[in-house]
Design a protein around this motif. Structure first.
Motif, mmCIF file in Angstrom:
data_model
loop_
_atom_site.group_PDB
_atom_site.id
_atom_site.type_symbol
_atom_site.label_atom_id
_atom_site.label_comp_id
_atom_site.label_asym_id
_atom_site.label_seq_id
_atom_site.Cartn_x
_atom_site.Cartn_y
_atom_site.Cartn_z
ATOM 1 N N LEU A 75 -91.414 41.995 33.152
ATOM 2 C CA LEU A 75 -90.773 41.316 34.277
ATOM 3 C C LEU A 75 -90.539 39.874 33.891
ATOM 4 N N TYR A 92 -82.854 36.127 42.917
ATOM 5 C CA TYR A 92 -83.938 35.243 43.346
ATOM 6 C C TYR A 92 -83.397 34.024 44.088
ATOM 7 N N LYS A 115 -91.635 32.841 42.776
ATOM 8 C CA LYS A 115 -91.192 33.812 41.763
ATOM 9 C C LYS A 115 -92.189 34.956 41.641
ATOM 10 N N ILE A 116 -93.469 34.635 41.720
ATOM 11 C CA ILE A 116 -94.495 35.672 41.592
ATOM 12 C C ILE A 116 -94.417 36.643 42.768
ATOM 13 N N SER A 117 -94.273 36.129 43.991
ATOM 14 C CA SER A 117 -94.183 37.036 45.136
ATOM 15 C C SER A 117 -92.899 37.862 45.081
ATOM 16 N N PHE A 162 -91.440 38.934 42.270
ATOM 17 C CA PHE A 162 -91.720 39.999 41.307
ATOM 18 C C PHE A 162 -92.616 41.066 41.914
ATOM 19 N N GLN A 163 -93.646 40.631 42.654
ATOM 20 C CA GLN A 163 -94.544 41.602 43.284
ATOM 21 C C GLN A 163 -93.784 42.486 44.265
ATOM 22 N N HIS A 164 -92.882 41.896 45.013
ATOM 23 C CA HIS A 164 -92.066 42.675 45.942
ATOM 24 C C HIS A 164 -91.192 43.676 45.179
ATOM 25 N N CYS A 165 -90.583 43.222 44.105
ATOM 26 C CA CYS A 165 -89.715 44.104 43.321
ATOM 27 C C CYS A 165 -90.482 45.291 42.771
ATOM 28 N N VAL A 166 -91.698 45.061 42.319
ATOM 29 C CA VAL A 166 -92.511 46.154 41.779
ATOM 30 C C VAL A 166 -92.956 47.082 42.902
ATOM 31 N N LYS A 167 -93.429 46.515 43.995
ATOM 32 C CA LYS A 167 -93.953 47.322 45.100
ATOM 33 C C LYS A 167 -92.869 48.169 45.759
ATOM 34 N N TYR A 168 -91.691 47.582 45.954
ATOM 35 C CA TYR A 168 -90.639 48.271 46.688
ATOM 36 C C TYR A 168 -89.510 48.760 45.787
#
Length: 55
Positions: free
Chosen positions: A18, A26, A35-37, A39-45
């Motif tokens: 990532l 973004y 940016k970290i949140s 990426f976390q959203h992209c991975v989770k959803y």
């Protein structure tokens, strides 16, 4: 540079890479997400867009 990152992912047996370049879409949420949140959203959803889904 991208080739080196690819080789690192293969060598360390990472599942994915990532970042490492531009971050598509973004700019639409940069005022409300780090940016970290993002990426976390992209991975989770699994990259659910439009950005309204990012709350």
């Amino acid at each position: 540079m991208m080739q080196t990152m690819y080789e690192l992912v293969v060598h360390r047996r990472f599942e994915r890479l990532l970042g490492g370049g531009r971050i598509p879409l973004y700019h639409q949420v940069k005022d409300t997400m780090t940016k970290i949140s993002f990426f976390q959203h992209c991975v989770k959803y699994s990259l659910l867009f439009p950005p309204e889904s990012m709350s």
